[in-house]
Each structure stands twice: as C-alpha cells, then as structure tokens.
Design a protein around this motif. Structure first.
Motif, short mmCIF file in Angstrom:
data_model
loop_
_atom_site.label_atom_id
_atom_site.label_comp_id
_atom_site.label_asym_id
_atom_site.label_seq_id
_atom_site.Cartn_x
_atom_site.Cartn_y
_atom_site.Cartn_z
N LYS A 189 0.79 -1.23 0.00
CA LYS A 189 0.00 0.00 0.00
C LYS A 189 0.83 1.28 0.00
O LYS A 189 0.31 2.33 -0.38
CB LYS A 189 -0.94 0.01 1.19
CG LYS A 189 -1.97 -1.10 1.12
CD LYS A 189 -3.01 -0.95 2.17
CE LYS A 189 -4.05 -2.06 1.99
NZ LYS A 189 -5.22 -1.83 2.80
N ALA A 190 2.06 1.23 0.42
CA ALA A 190 2.89 2.43 0.51
C ALA A 190 3.24 2.91 -0.89
O ALA A 190 3.58 2.11 -1.77
CB ALA A 190 4.14 2.16 1.31
N ILE A 191 3.19 4.20 -1.10
CA ILE A 191 3.53 4.80 -2.39
C ILE A 191 4.82 5.60 -2.18
O ILE A 191 4.89 6.45 -1.28
CB ILE A 191 2.42 5.72 -2.88
CG1 ILE A 191 1.11 4.92 -3.04
CG2 ILE A 191 2.80 6.40 -4.18
CD1 ILE A 191 -0.09 5.78 -3.32
N GLY A 192 5.81 5.33 -3.01
CA GLY A 192 7.06 6.06 -2.92
C GLY A 192 6.83 7.53 -3.26
O GLY A 192 5.84 7.90 -3.88
N PHE A 193 7.73 8.36 -2.85
CA PHE A 193 7.62 9.79 -3.15
C PHE A 193 9.00 10.36 -3.39
O PHE A 193 10.02 9.71 -3.20
CB PHE A 193 6.90 10.53 -2.02
CG PHE A 193 7.58 10.46 -0.69
CD1 PHE A 193 8.44 11.46 -0.28
CD2 PHE A 193 7.36 9.38 0.16
CE1 PHE A 193 9.07 11.39 0.94
CE2 PHE A 193 7.99 9.30 1.39
CZ PHE A 193 8.84 10.30 1.79
N GLN A 194 9.01 11.62 -3.83
CA GLN A 194 10.27 12.28 -4.15
C GLN A 194 10.45 13.44 -3.18
O GLN A 194 9.51 14.20 -2.92
CB GLN A 194 10.26 12.79 -5.59
CG GLN A 194 11.60 13.33 -6.03
CD GLN A 194 11.66 13.58 -7.54
OE1 GLN A 194 10.76 13.21 -8.26
NE2 GLN A 194 12.72 14.21 -7.97
N ALA A 195 11.64 13.56 -2.63
CA ALA A 195 11.97 14.64 -1.71
C ALA A 195 13.23 15.33 -2.20
O ALA A 195 14.05 14.73 -2.90
CB ALA A 195 12.19 14.11 -0.31
N THR A 196 13.38 16.59 -1.86
CA THR A 196 14.56 17.34 -2.26
C THR A 196 15.37 17.66 -1.02
O THR A 196 14.88 18.28 -0.08
CB THR A 196 14.15 18.65 -2.97
OG1 THR A 196 13.28 18.33 -4.05
CG2 THR A 196 15.36 19.39 -3.48
N LEU A 197 16.63 17.19 -1.02
CA LEU A 197 17.57 17.50 0.06
C LEU A 197 18.59 18.47 -0.50
O LEU A 197 19.37 18.11 -1.38
CB LEU A 197 18.26 16.23 0.57
CG LEU A 197 17.36 15.22 1.27
CD1 LEU A 197 18.16 13.99 1.64
CD2 LEU A 197 16.73 15.81 2.50
N GLY A 198 18.56 19.68 0.04
CA GLY A 198 19.43 20.73 -0.53
C GLY A 198 18.88 21.08 -1.90
O GLY A 198 17.77 21.56 -2.04
N ASP A 199 19.65 20.81 -2.93
CA ASP A 199 19.17 21.03 -4.29
C ASP A 199 19.13 19.73 -5.09
O ASP A 199 18.99 19.73 -6.31
CB ASP A 199 20.04 22.07 -5.00
CG ASP A 199 21.51 21.68 -5.06
OD1 ASP A 199 21.89 20.71 -4.39
OD2 ASP A 199 22.27 22.36 -5.77
N LYS A 200 19.23 18.60 -4.40
CA LYS A 200 19.27 17.30 -5.06
C LYS A 200 17.95 16.55 -4.83
O LYS A 200 17.60 16.23 -3.70
CB LYS A 200 20.42 16.46 -4.51
CG LYS A 200 20.59 15.13 -5.22
CD LYS A 200 21.79 14.39 -4.68
CE LYS A 200 21.90 13.06 -5.40
NZ LYS A 200 23.00 12.26 -4.89
N PRO A 201 17.19 16.26 -5.90
CA PRO A 201 15.96 15.49 -5.75
C PRO A 201 16.29 14.01 -5.53
O PRO A 201 17.22 13.47 -6.12
CB PRO A 201 15.23 15.71 -7.06
CG PRO A 201 16.28 16.08 -8.05
CD PRO A 201 17.39 16.72 -7.27
N MET A 202 15.52 13.35 -4.63
CA MET A 202 15.75 11.94 -4.32
C MET A 202 14.42 11.20 -4.38
O MET A 202 13.40 11.71 -3.90
CB MET A 202 16.36 11.78 -2.93
CG MET A 202 17.69 12.43 -2.74
SD MET A 202 18.31 12.17 -1.08
CE MET A 202 18.77 10.47 -1.17
N LYS A 203 14.43 9.98 -4.93
CA LYS A 203 13.25 9.12 -4.92
C LYS A 203 13.32 8.26 -3.66
O LYS A 203 14.35 7.66 -3.36
CB LYS A 203 13.22 8.23 -6.15
CG LYS A 203 12.94 8.98 -7.43
CD LYS A 203 12.86 8.03 -8.60
CE LYS A 203 12.62 8.81 -9.87
NZ LYS A 203 12.59 7.95 -11.06
N LEU A 204 12.22 8.17 -2.94
CA LEU A 204 12.16 7.40 -1.70
C LEU A 204 11.10 6.32 -1.82
O LEU A 204 9.92 6.54 -1.50
CB LEU A 204 11.86 8.31 -0.52
CG LEU A 204 12.88 9.42 -0.27
CD1 LEU A 204 12.36 10.41 0.75
CD2 LEU A 204 14.19 8.83 0.19
N PRO A 205 11.49 5.11 -2.28
CA PRO A 205 10.52 4.01 -2.39
C PRO A 205 10.34 3.34 -1.03
O PRO A 205 11.21 3.42 -0.16
CB PRO A 205 11.20 3.06 -3.37
CG PRO A 205 12.65 3.28 -3.13
CD PRO A 205 12.80 4.74 -2.80
#
Length: 185
Positions: free
Chosen positions: A158-174
């Motif tokens: 059921k969990a949906i991954g999302f994208q977060a930005t740390l500093g100026d670098k976008p990261m995918k968090l599955p």
C-alpha cells in the motif's frame, strides 16, 4: 592513605572545614558538589581527590546542616517577639524554607543509610495495579498490541514512494524493509 592523588578516607579536620564552609552560606543554594570542591581546596588536594569519600562527606554535611538549622530554630524562638514587631517576614520565610530543606536532607540521609544494602519488600498482591482486560502487560506486550496493525507485506503493497529534495538534489524514496526488519521509506 592516597592512591594516585585520591583520598580513601577523610582527614580528622574535614568536619571542622565542612562546618566553616557551611557557616553563613545559603543552605538552599549549596550543593554537596560545591561543599566537596571547597573541602578539596581547603585540604590542598587535587580536584576529584575526595570522590571516593562522597558518602562520608554527605553524612557530615547533612549532620552539620541539621545542627545549623537547630541552632537557627533556637535563635528563632528567642527572637519570636522581635520578629512579631517587624513587618518584613521574608527572612523568617527563608529560614523556614531552609529548615524544611535540611530536615528533608537529614531524613533522606538517615533512611538511605538504614536501607543501604537491603532490598525493598514486594508489594502485596492487592497493592499491585492490574491492567484492564484486553491490555497487554510486561514483556511481549508490544507484539500483542500491534498484532492487528499493518504487517510488512501490507505496508509494502500500500505504501507509495515519493520524491523529496535534500538541498538542491531530488531523491526518490521508495518503500523498503530495512536490515532491522522495520519498514519505511
């Protein structure tokens, strides 16, 4: 007597020094650590040299505080008529607070000395609070509480991954299972 600069027992004049240290001090603002530090200075030993004598210093200090407050109470009774004539009751209140603090410290010292090395008695069965039915208790209670909650497999479905930005670098968090067995992103 001393091993590597540390004293294993107090010198005979330590009681006199504690009396001098406490005389004229605000006993509500004086800690045992301060008394021990001042005693180390007066005896000419290094800082921490009296750490092994903490209990003995505590006993001497609490006894001296009790003695000073007993003297203060005796003097307070003699000057009760004089105190009634003055309108400022702050010094009397401060003395009462100091007496209460010293009495509490002396009672604690005597009770802890008497109970040293003895285990507490177990409370009677009637005194032990029983948890309500359906509530888990003791070890393993967490597992019992969580058994109807979401499982790892359900979380991962059921969990949906999302994208977060740390500093100026976008990261995918599955969603994932960590090495500890817990789940998260």
């Amino acid at each position: 007597m001393a091993a590597a600069g540390r004293l294993t027992s107090l010198p005979a004049k330590a009681r006199e020094h504690v009396t001098a240290i406490l005389t004229g001090r605000d006993l509500t603002q004086t800690s045992l650590k301060e008394v021990r530090g001042e005693l180390e200075k007066r005896l000419g030993v290094s800082t921490g040299a009296l750490d092994a004598c903490r209990e003995e210093i505590k006993d001497i200090t609490t006894a001296e505080i009790a003695r000073l407050q007993a003297e203060g109470e005796g003097a307070g009774e003699e000057s009760a008529d004089d105190a009634a004539l003055t309108s400022d009751s702050a010094p009397t209140e401060a003395a009462a607070v100091a007496a209460a603090v010293a009495a509490k410290a002396a009672a604690k010292a005597s009770s802890s000395a008497a109970a040293r090395g003895k285990k507490r008695a177990a409370p009677a069965a009637a005194e032990v609070e029983q948890p309500p039915a359906g509530k888990a208790k003791g070890k393993g209670g967490t597992k019992e509480k969580q058994k109807n909650l979401m499982s790892r497999a359900t979380f991962l479905e059921k969990a949906i991954g999302f994208q977060a930005t740390l500093g100026d670098k976008p990261m995918k968090l599955p969603p994932k299972v960590f090495s500890t067995g817990s789940c998260g992103f």
